[in-house]
Design a protein around this motif. Sequence first.
Motif, PDB file in Angstrom:
ATOM      1  N   ALA A 169      19.984  96.684  36.379  1.00 25.22           N
ATOM      2  CA  ALA A 169      21.166  95.825  36.313  1.00 25.22           C
ATOM      3  C   ALA A 169      22.399  96.584  35.826  1.00 25.22           C
ATOM      4  O   ALA A 169      23.532  96.158  36.051  1.00 25.22           O
ATOM      5  N   SER A 170      22.158  97.703  35.167  1.00 27.07           N
ATOM      6  CA  SER A 170      23.301  98.495  34.689  1.00 27.07           C
ATOM      7  C   SER A 170      24.034  99.144  35.854  1.00 27.07           C
ATOM      8  O   SER A 170      25.216  99.466  35.765  1.00 27.07           O
ATOM      9  N   GLY A 171      23.327  99.333  36.958  1.00 28.70           N
ATOM     10  CA  GLY A 171      23.950  99.962  38.113  1.00 28.70           C
ATOM     11  C   GLY A 171      24.204 101.442  37.934  1.00 28.70           C
ATOM     12  O   GLY A 171      24.879 102.062  38.757  1.00 28.70           O
ATOM     13  N   SER A 172      23.647 102.028  36.880  1.00 30.12           N
ATOM     14  CA  SER A 172      23.846 103.465  36.638  1.00 30.12           C
ATOM     15  C   SER A 172      22.704 104.270  37.251  1.00 30.12           C
ATOM     16  O   SER A 172      21.567 104.186  36.796  1.00 30.12           O
ATOM     17  N   PRO A 173      23.005 105.043  38.284  1.00 32.16           N
ATOM     18  CA  PRO A 173      21.937 105.802  38.940  1.00 32.16           C
ATOM     19  C   PRO A 173      21.194 106.701  37.973  1.00 32.16           C
ATOM     20  O   PRO A 173      19.976 106.874  38.090  1.00 32.16           O
ATOM     21  N   ARG A 174      21.910 107.260  37.019  1.00 34.31           N
ATOM     22  CA  ARG A 174      21.265 108.215  36.112  1.00 34.31           C
ATOM     23  C   ARG A 174      20.392 107.538  35.075  1.00 34.31           C
ATOM     24  O   ARG A 174      19.311 108.030  34.732  1.00 34.31           O
ATOM     25  N   LEU A 175      20.824 106.404  34.580  1.00 33.71           N
ATOM     26  CA  LEU A 175      19.967 105.653  33.670  1.00 33.71           C
ATOM     27  C   LEU A 175      18.724 105.169  34.418  1.00 33.71           C
ATOM     28  O   LEU A 175      17.616 105.232  33.897  1.00 33.71           O
ATOM     29  N   ILE A 176      18.929 104.726  35.649  1.00 30.63           N
ATOM     30  CA  ILE A 176      17.804 104.223  36.437  1.00 30.63           C
ATOM     31  C   ILE A 176      16.797 105.333  36.717  1.00 30.63           C
ATOM     32  O   ILE A 176      15.594 105.161  36.568  1.00 30.63           O
ATOM     33  N   ARG A 177      17.325 106.502  37.076  1.00 34.40           N
ATOM     34  CA  ARG A 177      16.418 107.606  37.356  1.00 34.40           C
ATOM     35  C   ARG A 177      15.589 107.961  36.127  1.00 34.40           C
ATOM     36  O   ARG A 177      14.368 108.129  36.207  1.00 34.40           O
ATOM     37  N   ALA A 178      16.242 108.062  35.001  1.00 29.89           N
ATOM     38  CA  ALA A 178      15.528 108.412  33.770  1.00 29.89           C
ATOM     39  C   ALA A 178      14.472 107.357  33.460  1.00 29.89           C
ATOM     40  O   ALA A 178      13.343 107.679  33.075  1.00 29.89           O
ATOM     41  N   MET A 179      14.845 106.101  33.656  1.00 29.66           N
ATOM     42  CA  MET A 179      13.922 105.007  33.355  1.00 29.66           C
ATOM     43  C   MET A 179      12.682 105.074  34.234  1.00 29.66           C
ATOM     44  O   MET A 179      11.572 104.844  33.748  1.00 29.66           O
ATOM     45  N   ARG A 180      12.873 105.396  35.504  1.00 24.44           N
ATOM     46  CA  ARG A 180      11.737 105.463  36.415  1.00 24.44           C
ATOM     47  C   ARG A 180      10.685 106.442  35.890  1.00 24.44           C
ATOM     48  O   ARG A 180       9.499 106.140  35.828  1.00 24.44           O
ATOM     49  N   THR A 181      11.133 107.616  35.523  1.00 32.86           N
ATOM     50  CA  THR A 181      10.209 108.618  34.997  1.00 32.86           C
ATOM     51  C   THR A 181       9.532 108.110  33.727  1.00 32.86           C
ATOM     52  O   THR A 181       8.330 108.265  33.541  1.00 32.86           O
ATOM     53  N   LEU A 182      10.314 107.483  32.862  1.00 37.92           N
ATOM     54  CA  LEU A 182       9.756 107.004  31.601  1.00 37.92           C
ATOM     55  C   LEU A 182       8.712 105.911  31.836  1.00 37.92           C
ATOM     56  O   LEU A 182       7.733 105.819  31.086  1.00 37.92           O
ATOM     57  N   LEU A 183       8.906 105.121  32.881  1.00 37.16           N
ATOM     58  CA  LEU A 183       7.924 104.075  33.156  1.00 37.16           C
ATOM     59  C   LEU A 183       6.615 104.660  33.666  1.00 37.16           C
ATOM     60  O   LEU A 183       5.534 104.159  33.352  1.00 37.16           O
ATOM     61  N   VAL A 184       6.720 105.722  34.434  1.00 35.12           N
ATOM     62  CA  VAL A 184       5.495 106.402  34.858  1.00 35.12           C
ATOM     63  C   VAL A 184       4.749 106.911  33.633  1.00 35.12           C
ATOM     64  O   VAL A 184       3.534 106.739  33.506  1.00 35.12           O
ATOM     65  N   GLU A 185       5.487 107.498  32.735  1.00 31.31           N
ATOM     66  CA  GLU A 185       4.845 108.022  31.520  1.00 31.31           C
ATOM     67  C   GLU A 185       4.282 106.901  30.668  1.00 31.31           C
ATOM     68  O   GLU A 185       3.236 107.052  30.022  1.00 31.31           O
ATOM     69  N   THR A 186       4.970 105.767  30.675  1.00 27.90           N
ATOM     70  CA  THR A 186       4.458 104.626  29.920  1.00 27.90           C
ATOM     71  C   THR A 186       3.085 104.206  30.447  1.00 27.90           C
ATOM     72  O   THR A 186       2.148 103.980  29.673  1.00 27.90           O
ATOM     73  N   ARG A 187       2.999 104.148  31.769  1.00 30.39           N
ATOM     74  CA  ARG A 187       1.718 103.800  32.376  1.00 30.39           C
ATOM     75  C   ARG A 187       0.637 104.816  31.991  1.00 30.39           C
ATOM     76  O   ARG A 187      -0.508 104.459  31.749  1.00 30.39           O
ATOM     77  N   MET A 188       1.049 106.075  31.952  1.00 35.62           N
ATOM     78  CA  MET A 188       0.088 107.101  31.559  1.00 35.62           C
ATOM     79  C   MET A 188      -0.371 106.893  30.131  1.00 35.62           C
ATOM     80  O   MET A 188      -1.542 107.102  29.804  1.00 35.62           O
ATOM     81  N   CYS A 189       0.560 106.460  29.280  1.00 34.72           N
ATOM     82  CA  CYS A 189       0.191 106.160  27.893  1.00 34.72           C
ATOM     83  C   CYS A 189      -0.843 105.060  27.865  1.00 34.72           C
ATOM     84  O   CYS A 189      -1.862 105.151  27.178  1.00 34.72           O
ATOM     85  N   LEU A 190      -0.590 104.016  28.604  1.00 32.23           N
ATOM     86  CA  LEU A 190      -1.464 102.851  28.578  1.00 32.23           C
ATOM     87  C   LEU A 190      -2.857 103.201  29.075  1.00 32.23           C
ATOM     88  O   LEU A 190      -3.846 102.723  28.536  1.00 32.23           O
ATOM     89  N   GLY A 191      -2.897 104.056  30.110  1.00 32.41           N
ATOM     90  CA  GLY A 191      -4.200 104.462  30.618  1.00 32.41           C
ATOM     91  C   GLY A 191      -4.976 103.288  31.161  1.00 32.41           C
ATOM     92  O   GLY A 191      -4.426 102.453  31.867  1.00 32.41           O
ATOM     93  N   GLU A 192      -6.238 103.216  30.834  1.00 26.53           N
ATOM     94  CA  GLU A 192      -7.106 102.166  31.342  1.00 26.53           C
ATOM     95  C   GLU A 192      -6.621 100.788  30.882  1.00 26.53           C
ATOM     96  O   GLU A 192      -6.468  99.871  31.682  1.00 26.53           O
ATOM     97  N   LEU A 193      -6.375 100.684  29.602  1.00 31.83           N
ATOM     98  CA  LEU A 193      -5.964  99.384  29.097  1.00 31.83           C
ATOM     99  C   LEU A 193      -4.581  99.086  29.632  1.00 31.83           C
ATOM    100  O   LEU A 193      -3.619  99.807  29.408  1.00 31.83           O
ATOM    101  N   ARG A 194      -4.491  98.018  30.375  1.00 26.15           N
ATOM    102  CA  ARG A 194      -3.241  97.724  31.051  1.00 26.15           C
ATOM    103  C   ARG A 194      -2.274  96.952  30.164  1.00 26.15           C
ATOM    104  O   ARG A 194      -1.095  96.848  30.456  1.00 26.15           O
ATOM    105  N   THR A 195      -2.780  96.346  29.144  1.00 25.11           N
ATOM    106  CA  THR A 195      -1.894  95.654  28.217  1.00 25.11           C
ATOM    107  C   THR A 195      -2.458  95.789  26.815  1.00 25.11           C
ATOM    108  O   THR A 195      -3.667  95.806  26.617  1.00 25.11           O
TER     109      THR A 195
END
Lengths: 221, 221
Positions: free
Chosen positions: A148-174
Amino acid sequence: MPLSDQTPNPRRSTVEHIADELRSAVMTGRLEPGEQLGEADLAAHFEVSRGPLREAMQRLVSEGILHAITNRGVFVSELTLEDVRDVYRTRSVIERGALEVVLDEGHREATADELDDVVRRMRRAAAKGDGPAVSDADQHFHEVLVEASGSPRLIRAMRTLLVETRMCLGELRTTYTDLETQVDEHEALRRTILEATPAKAKSALQAHLDDAVERLVAKRT
Amino acid sequence: MPLSDQTPNPRRSTVEHIADELRSAVMTGRLEPGEQLGEADLAAHFEVSRGPLREAMQRLVSEGILHAITNRGVFVSELTLEDVRDVYRTRSVIERGALEVVLDEGHREATADELDDVVRRMRRAAAKGDGPAVSDADQHFHEVLVEASGSPRLIRAMRTLLVETRMCLGELRTTYTDLETQVDEHEALRRTILEATPAKAKSALQAHLDDAVERLVAKRT
DNA sequence: GATTGCCAGATTGTTGACAATCTAGGAACC
DNA sequence: GGTTCCTAGATTGTCAACAATCTGGCAATC
């Protein structure tokens, strides 16, 4: 005359396609942290030569999702406890920054509506007891906020961080013990974010992420 | 027993080396925005085959510094005015986030000292009328600030943003009309950042970056 | 004269093969 | 018995050649 704008990207390039596929595989846990990515096997799997595959892997290396050791191969990055904290710390910085932009530029209502959709979907998933879907919606909530910020650079950074977040979570999804709690918390967050003062909104967001990392670290002991 | 820790990276891989070289070339303007990177020429220049070169380029593509068009080649990204604003907006988010970490974790004094070194160097350069060196010190100031956070992810994001900042600046290495002003402003910023309350420190940093982008946009008319 | 079709040259995309390096395992030695 | 050395296999790093695609210019056509 646009005629047919069907193909903004005439054709997603091969390496782009493979990179997306690999990213997704890492995110969903099909490729586990620490696992080595054998070039020959993967190339065969994607039915391409090793060249394009290696190019795709180099992209993910620069995103920090994979790391390469010379003459040894590339591996899925392993996240230490310190990394988990860093991911969430950085998420907090990015998300609060995005929120600031949203509030500054008066996209409050539009964003509120979009987040409402996500929360609604999350609630439906929770009602069915579908943990993974709730977890997906959780991530989507934060992704939508940053988009919603419309900032390509914030969005790009966030995408990578979300992938890493999923990696943190691992098997347990929540990490929530109760799905309804997870929904309620996001609904409360949505309301606070878009109704309270900017300062309070940012505090609420930070608290939300602090809670998340705390639960995650606790489970990891 | 460490014995010889001279080679934490046993040997920088070829693609890593080329990627760094390319990044530096883009940053210094040796490769201008919009310019195409001919594979054959560059491969010959680095005295390697096209394979490793392409891998290195893919890395920079994922960093957003280069962009690739299928069957056309890769080009140095051109920054629109909107991009310039986005770069500085994102820098503001990242730098304020890093500052927050520094203040939270009590690295105030150590960071103050490091920044003092940078400002001192900047002052010496200004005294000699060396504009480019002042500009380098300016960027280094902000890099040091983010590095002080100790967050690998904030630091990584900042590195990319600094490359893009350089691309924004282009030929003109500094937007200040008077070098002494540039020095004084950073010294004032350093003091405010590390002596004032966190809220005021962040405001000062944001104002500093807002000024910078305003001057830059003005020059670009 | 402007547009269309086509062709030569150049550039990128992909491939398979070759060279360099590392790992695992056993044999020889102290 | 434990250490060192060496070899075989596998994996990665690099390369040069081939296929696909695009660009620019020229000729043919309306």
